[in-house]
Design a protein around this motif. Structure first.
Motif, PDB file in Angstrom:
ATOM      1  N   GLU A 135       3.704 -12.535  -2.108  1.00 49.39           N
ATOM      2  CA  GLU A 135       3.016 -12.720  -0.831  1.00 49.39           C
ATOM      3  C   GLU A 135       3.597 -13.938  -0.134  1.00 49.39           C
ATOM      4  OE1 GLU A 135      -1.471 -12.089  -1.172  1.00 49.39           O
ATOM      5  OE2 GLU A 135      -0.838 -12.565  -3.234  1.00 49.39           O
ATOM      6  N   LYS A 136       3.987 -13.724   1.153  1.00 54.35           N
ATOM      7  CA  LYS A 136       4.522 -14.818   1.951  1.00 54.35           C
ATOM      8  C   LYS A 136       3.805 -14.850   3.294  1.00 54.35           C
ATOM      9  CE  LYS A 136       8.920 -15.440   2.161  1.00 54.35           C
ATOM     10  NZ  LYS A 136      10.360 -15.250   2.368  1.00 54.35           N
ATOM     11  N   GLU A 137       3.846 -16.021   3.922  1.00 47.53           N
ATOM     12  CA  GLU A 137       3.230 -16.183   5.238  1.00 47.53           C
ATOM     13  C   GLU A 137       3.843 -15.193   6.233  1.00 47.53           C
ATOM     14  OE1 GLU A 137       3.896 -20.162   6.568  1.00 47.53           O
ATOM     15  OE2 GLU A 137       2.948 -21.036   4.807  1.00 47.53           O
ATOM     16  N   ASP A 138       3.008 -14.534   6.966  1.00 41.73           N
ATOM     17  CA  ASP A 138       3.440 -13.661   8.066  1.00 41.73           C
ATOM     18  C   ASP A 138       4.452 -12.588   7.672  1.00 41.73           C
ATOM     19  OD1 ASP A 138       1.837 -15.209   9.822  1.00 41.73           O
ATOM     20  OD2 ASP A 138       3.462 -16.678  10.009  1.00 41.73           O
ATOM     21  N   GLU A 139       4.414 -12.140   6.434  1.00 42.19           N
ATOM     22  CA  GLU A 139       5.305 -11.065   5.988  1.00 42.19           C
ATOM     23  C   GLU A 139       4.508 -10.078   5.153  1.00 42.19           C
ATOM     24  OE1 GLU A 139       8.990 -11.989   4.097  1.00 42.19           O
ATOM     25  OE2 GLU A 139       9.389 -13.701   5.416  1.00 42.19           O
ATOM     26  N   PRO A 140       4.938  -8.809   5.145  1.00 45.61           N
ATOM     27  CA  PRO A 140       4.258  -7.836   4.276  1.00 45.61           C
ATOM     28  C   PRO A 140       4.553  -8.145   2.808  1.00 45.61           C
ATOM     29  CG  PRO A 140       6.135  -6.820   5.394  1.00 45.61           C
ATOM     30  CD  PRO A 140       6.004  -8.214   5.941  1.00 45.61           C
ATOM     31  N   LEU A 141       3.688  -7.666   1.941  1.00 48.05           N
ATOM     32  CA  LEU A 141       3.866  -7.819   0.501  1.00 48.05           C
ATOM     33  C   LEU A 141       5.197  -7.204   0.097  1.00 48.05           C
ATOM     34  CD1 LEU A 141       2.311  -8.719  -2.114  1.00 48.05           C
ATOM     35  CD2 LEU A 141       1.655  -6.325  -2.341  1.00 48.05           C
ATOM     36  N   ARG A 142       5.981  -7.927  -0.714  1.00 50.97           N
ATOM     37  CA  ARG A 142       7.277  -7.419  -1.168  1.00 50.97           C
ATOM     38  C   ARG A 142       7.282  -7.325  -2.682  1.00 50.97           C
ATOM     39  NH1 ARG A 142      12.014 -10.593   1.547  1.00 50.97           N
ATOM     40  NH2 ARG A 142      13.164  -8.903   0.573  1.00 50.97           N
ATOM     41  N   GLN A 143       8.027  -6.333  -3.192  1.00 45.10           N
ATOM     42  CA  GLN A 143       8.132  -6.088  -4.634  1.00 45.10           C
ATOM     43  C   GLN A 143       9.553  -6.408  -5.101  1.00 45.10           C
ATOM     44  OE1 GLN A 143       5.381  -4.947  -6.349  1.00 45.10           O
ATOM     45  NE2 GLN A 143       4.222  -4.893  -4.447  1.00 45.10           N
ATOM     46  N   PHE A 144       9.658  -7.140  -6.204  1.00 41.49           N
ATOM     47  CA  PHE A 144      10.960  -7.467  -6.781  1.00 41.49           C
ATOM     48  C   PHE A 144      10.955  -7.114  -8.261  1.00 41.49           C
ATOM     49  CE2 PHE A 144      10.467 -10.453  -3.286  1.00 41.49           C
ATOM     50  CZ  PHE A 144      11.711 -10.386  -2.652  1.00 41.49           C
ATOM     51  N   LEU A 145      12.006  -6.435  -8.702  1.00 43.53           N
ATOM     52  CA  LEU A 145      12.211  -6.214 -10.136  1.00 43.53           C
ATOM     53  C   LEU A 145      12.850  -7.492 -10.658  1.00 43.53           C
ATOM     54  CD1 LEU A 145      12.213  -4.410 -12.654  1.00 43.53           C
ATOM     55  CD2 LEU A 145      14.447  -3.560 -11.926  1.00 43.53           C
ATOM     56  N   VAL A 146      12.122  -8.250 -11.494  1.00 40.77           N
ATOM     57  CA  VAL A 146      12.622  -9.547 -11.951  1.00 40.77           C
ATOM     58  C   VAL A 146      13.221  -9.492 -13.353  1.00 40.77           C
ATOM     59  CG1 VAL A 146      11.190 -10.945 -10.423  1.00 40.77           C
ATOM     60  CG2 VAL A 146      10.285 -10.270 -12.648  1.00 40.77           C
ATOM     61  N   TRP A 147      12.913  -8.461 -14.108  1.00 38.99           N
ATOM     62  CA  TRP A 147      13.482  -8.345 -15.447  1.00 38.99           C
ATOM     63  C   TRP A 147      13.242  -6.943 -15.973  1.00 38.99           C
ATOM     64  CZ3 TRP A 147      11.033  -8.508 -20.570  1.00 38.99           C
ATOM     65  CH2 TRP A 147      11.954  -8.699 -21.605  1.00 38.99           C
ATOM     66  N   ARG A 148      14.241  -6.436 -16.695  1.00 33.92           N
ATOM     67  CA  ARG A 148      14.109  -5.116 -17.297  1.00 33.92           C
ATOM     68  C   ARG A 148      14.802  -5.144 -18.647  1.00 33.92           C
ATOM     69  NH1 ARG A 148      17.048  -1.098 -14.002  1.00 33.92           N
ATOM     70  NH2 ARG A 148      18.813  -2.227 -14.830  1.00 33.92           N
ATOM     71  N   THR A 149      14.226  -4.466 -19.600  1.00 36.33           N
ATOM     72  CA  THR A 149      14.910  -4.232 -20.865  1.00 36.33           C
ATOM     73  C   THR A 149      14.574  -2.812 -21.304  1.00 36.33           C
ATOM     74  OG1 THR A 149      15.405  -5.110 -23.065  1.00 36.33           O
ATOM     75  CG2 THR A 149      13.082  -5.127 -22.388  1.00 36.33           C
ATOM     76  N   LYS A 150      15.459  -2.250 -22.089  1.00 38.57           N
ATOM     77  CA  LYS A 150      15.260  -0.871 -22.518  1.00 38.57           C
ATOM     78  C   LYS A 150      15.079  -0.799 -24.022  1.00 38.57           C
ATOM     79  CE  LYS A 150      17.993   0.984 -18.739  1.00 38.57           C
ATOM     80  NZ  LYS A 150      19.247   1.647 -18.395  1.00 38.57           N
ATOM     81  N   ARG A 151      14.477   0.288 -24.446  1.00 37.19           N
ATOM     82  CA  ARG A 151      14.308   0.596 -25.856  1.00 37.19           C
ATOM     83  C   ARG A 151      14.945   1.976 -26.082  1.00 37.19           C
ATOM     84  NH1 ARG A 151      11.624  -4.128 -26.505  1.00 37.19           N
ATOM     85  NH2 ARG A 151       9.406  -4.223 -26.077  1.00 37.19           N
TER      86      ARG A 151
END
Length: 170
Positions: free
Chosen positions: A117-133
């Protein structure tokens, strides 16, 4: 060195390297194109906790998915770059999701997403980490179809939930 002397190469993917690759089959097709017959690769990876076609079982048995959010020890690490580089930051919510759409049969991914969440901006989604099994047998079959034979496997860790795979270029 004389051209008649052939040197075997060993490609290493240790730590969380292998589990962070977006498209493992593409990588190993590409690597097979430049590797010589007899070259080796050593892969270190996490094992699947349940079959990929049983997502409810995975959610039950895989602690990060079961918790639905990263452990507190990961929260500062994962949110740190966003806190440092997002001007006007008002809040970050982290969540862990299961993705069963992976290129290697039998594998699934744990994805940590940040809702920012940022001032005057829509909610943004970020993939910050991924690991696989991975399912060990299905991973071996996939790599074999790409020109890599499994020579040896070792499971390790307190509950044998990680493995090392030694493969050789055909």
């Amino acid at each position: 060195h004389p051209r008649s002397i052939r040197r075997m190469r060993v490609f290493l993917m240790m730590g969380y390297t292998f589990g962070n690759i977006s498209d493992e089959p593409w990588l190993f097709r590409d690597l097979a194109a430049c590797a010589q017959s007899g070259d080796l690769a050593v892969l270190d990876f996490q094992l699947a906790r349940a079959p990929v076609d049983q997502p409810d079982k995975i959610r039950e048995l895989d602690p990060p998915i079961h918790a639905k959010r990263p452990a507190e020890s990961y929260t500062d690490f994962l949110s740190g770059p966003l806190r440092r580089h997002c001007r006007g930051l008002q809040g970050i919510r982290l969540r862990t999701e299961l993705s069963t759409h992976c290129p290697v049969p039998g594998s699934y991914a744990l994805e940590n997403w940040a809702a920012v969440e940022k001032e005057d901006e829509p909610l943004r989604q970020f993939l910050v980490w991924r690991t696989k099994r991975y399912d060990l047998e299905k991973l071996s079959e996939c790599l074999r179809s790409l020109g890599w034979n499994t020579l040896q496997t070792w499971k390790y860790g307190p509950e044998k939930l990680a493995a090392v795979l030694l493969i050789q270029r055909q």
